[in-house]
Design a protein around this motif. Sequence first.
Motif, mmCIF file in Angstrom:
data_model
loop_
_atom_site.group_PDB
_atom_site.id
_atom_site.type_symbol
_atom_site.label_atom_id
_atom_site.label_comp_id
_atom_site.label_asym_id
_atom_site.label_seq_id
_atom_site.Cartn_x
_atom_site.Cartn_y
_atom_site.Cartn_z
ATOM 1 N N MET A 159 0.825 -1.210 0.000
ATOM 2 C CA MET A 159 0.000 0.000 0.000
ATOM 3 C C MET A 159 0.860 1.261 0.000
ATOM 4 S SD MET A 159 -1.490 0.067 3.798
ATOM 5 C CE MET A 159 -0.385 0.046 5.185
ATOM 6 N N GLY A 160 2.039 1.186 0.609
ATOM 7 C CA GLY A 160 2.922 2.347 0.680
ATOM 8 C C GLY A 160 3.464 2.779 -0.662
ATOM 9 N N VAL A 161 3.676 1.831 -1.551
ATOM 10 C CA VAL A 161 4.176 2.158 -2.893
ATOM 11 C C VAL A 161 3.200 3.092 -3.609
ATOM 12 C CG1 VAL A 161 4.596 1.152 -5.183
ATOM 13 C CG2 VAL A 161 5.600 0.103 -3.165
ATOM 14 N N LYS A 162 1.934 2.897 -3.366
ATOM 15 C CA LYS A 162 0.899 3.686 -4.047
ATOM 16 C C LYS A 162 0.517 4.956 -3.280
ATOM 17 C CE LYS A 162 -0.080 0.668 -7.382
ATOM 18 N NZ LYS A 162 -0.403 0.954 -8.758
ATOM 19 N N ALA A 163 0.949 5.088 -2.036
ATOM 20 C CA ALA A 163 0.557 6.234 -1.200
ATOM 21 C C ALA A 163 1.267 7.507 -1.633
ATOM 22 C CB ALA A 163 0.863 5.941 0.265
ATOM 23 N N GLU A 164 0.531 8.588 -1.634
ATOM 24 C CA GLU A 164 1.099 9.898 -1.963
ATOM 25 C C GLU A 164 1.085 10.815 -0.746
ATOM 26 O OE1 GLU A 164 -0.990 11.374 -5.384
ATOM 27 O OE2 GLU A 164 -0.394 9.682 -6.625
ATOM 28 N N HIS A 165 1.058 10.231 0.434
ATOM 29 C CA HIS A 165 1.000 10.982 1.693
ATOM 30 C C HIS A 165 1.780 10.190 2.743
ATOM 31 C CE1 HIS A 165 -1.904 7.941 2.897
ATOM 32 N NE2 HIS A 165 -2.495 8.163 1.740
ATOM 33 N N ASP A 166 1.834 10.693 3.935
ATOM 34 C CA ASP A 166 2.529 10.019 5.030
ATOM 35 C C ASP A 166 1.892 8.656 5.282
ATOM 36 O OD1 ASP A 166 3.758 9.188 7.377
ATOM 37 O OD2 ASP A 166 3.310 11.015 8.492
ATOM 38 N N LEU A 167 2.667 7.615 5.158
ATOM 39 C CA LEU A 167 2.169 6.259 5.337
ATOM 40 C C LEU A 167 1.515 6.057 6.700
ATOM 41 C CD1 LEU A 167 2.037 3.429 4.056
ATOM 42 C CD2 LEU A 167 4.228 2.953 5.124
ATOM 43 N N TRP A 168 2.022 6.724 7.709
ATOM 44 C CA TRP A 168 1.484 6.559 9.061
ATOM 45 C C TRP A 168 0.020 7.004 9.137
ATOM 46 C CZ3 TRP A 168 2.996 3.335 12.430
ATOM 47 C CH2 TRP A 168 2.567 3.417 13.756
ATOM 48 N N ASP A 169 -0.425 7.818 8.177
ATOM 49 C CA ASP A 169 -1.825 8.254 8.148
ATOM 50 C C ASP A 169 -2.790 7.081 7.995
ATOM 51 O OD1 ASP A 169 -1.068 10.874 8.469
ATOM 52 O OD2 ASP A 169 -1.401 11.443 6.371
ATOM 53 N N TYR A 170 -2.338 5.973 7.379
ATOM 54 C CA TYR A 170 -3.178 4.777 7.314
ATOM 55 C C TYR A 170 -3.366 4.179 8.708
ATOM 56 C CZ TYR A 170 -2.598 4.512 2.199
ATOM 57 O OH TYR A 170 -2.619 4.757 0.858
ATOM 58 N N PHE A 171 -2.301 4.131 9.473
ATOM 59 C CA PHE A 171 -2.352 3.510 10.782
ATOM 60 C C PHE A 171 -3.156 4.337 11.783
ATOM 61 C CE2 PHE A 171 1.234 1.541 8.726
ATOM 62 C CZ PHE A 171 1.142 0.215 9.125
ATOM 63 N N THR A 172 -3.164 5.641 11.601
ATOM 64 C CA THR A 172 -3.917 6.524 12.496
ATOM 65 C C THR A 172 -5.306 6.832 11.933
ATOM 66 O OG1 THR A 172 -2.900 8.468 11.482
ATOM 67 C CG2 THR A 172 -1.830 7.578 13.457
ATOM 68 N N ARG A 173 -5.630 6.202 10.827
ATOM 69 C CA ARG A 173 -6.927 6.316 10.167
ATOM 70 C C ARG A 173 -7.247 7.730 9.664
ATOM 71 N NH1 ARG A 173 -7.071 1.925 13.189
ATOM 72 N NH2 ARG A 173 -8.341 0.170 12.668
ATOM 73 N N LYS A 174 -6.213 8.505 9.367
ATOM 74 C CA LYS A 174 -6.413 9.814 8.744
ATOM 75 C C LYS A 174 -6.657 9.654 7.249
ATOM 76 C CE LYS A 174 -3.581 12.339 12.046
ATOM 77 N NZ LYS A 174 -2.291 12.994 12.258
ATOM 78 N N GLN A 175 -6.201 8.527 6.690
ATOM 79 C CA GLN A 175 -6.388 8.202 5.284
ATOM 80 C C GLN A 175 -6.919 6.774 5.182
ATOM 81 O OE1 GLN A 175 -5.765 9.985 2.441
ATOM 82 N NE2 GLN A 175 -4.920 11.783 3.466
ATOM 83 N N ILE A 176 -7.650 6.490 4.109
ATOM 84 C CA ILE A 176 -8.061 5.114 3.853
ATOM 85 C C ILE A 176 -7.286 4.605 2.642
ATOM 86 C CG2 ILE A 176 -10.352 5.360 4.863
ATOM 87 C CD1 ILE A 176 -11.435 5.570 1.977
ATOM 88 N N ILE A 177 -7.093 3.317 2.595
ATOM 89 C CA ILE A 177 -6.332 2.706 1.506
ATOM 90 C C ILE A 177 -7.236 2.587 0.287
ATOM 91 C CG2 ILE A 177 -5.034 0.671 0.788
ATOM 92 C CD1 ILE A 177 -4.794 0.135 3.914
#
Length: 141
Positions: free
Chosen positions: A75-93
């Motif tokens: 998922m990180g390869v495709k992310a255009e933001h801070d990866l940690w945002d997935y873990f803190t639920r600021k972003q959805i995959i």
Amino acid sequence: MVYGEGSIKKNGIYDQVVSSLKSAGLSIVEFPGVKSNPLLSHTMKGIELARREAVEVILAVGGGSVIDTAKTIAMGVKAEHDLWDYFTRKQIIKDALPILTVVTISASASEMNPAARDDKRRRGPEIQYPVDAHSTEDLHS
């Protein structure tokens, strides 16, 4: 190919997997060194490697921590933001690379669920990886 600290080389699984991939004419980019309870700092190196080498599929060879690291790299390869945002639920995959697994330990359950754990220091939150029912079909049928 994501794997741990070398047990797959000692038990022969590494040679079997590499031989199978090469005989299929596939290129291999290796990312070893995954430790139990993987750290995000190590996973970020895997993401950088996958981007640099234009990896199309992530292959995890190992147990739960290796599979979780592979999920996070995918998922990180495709992310255009801070990866940690997935873990803190600021972003959805919304997008990720496909993941294949060669499970080397029973009872991790990581290969069967959409969660991944990656720690900034030691114990971090989990995220839910997007699951497509068609992507979990039996590849042997």
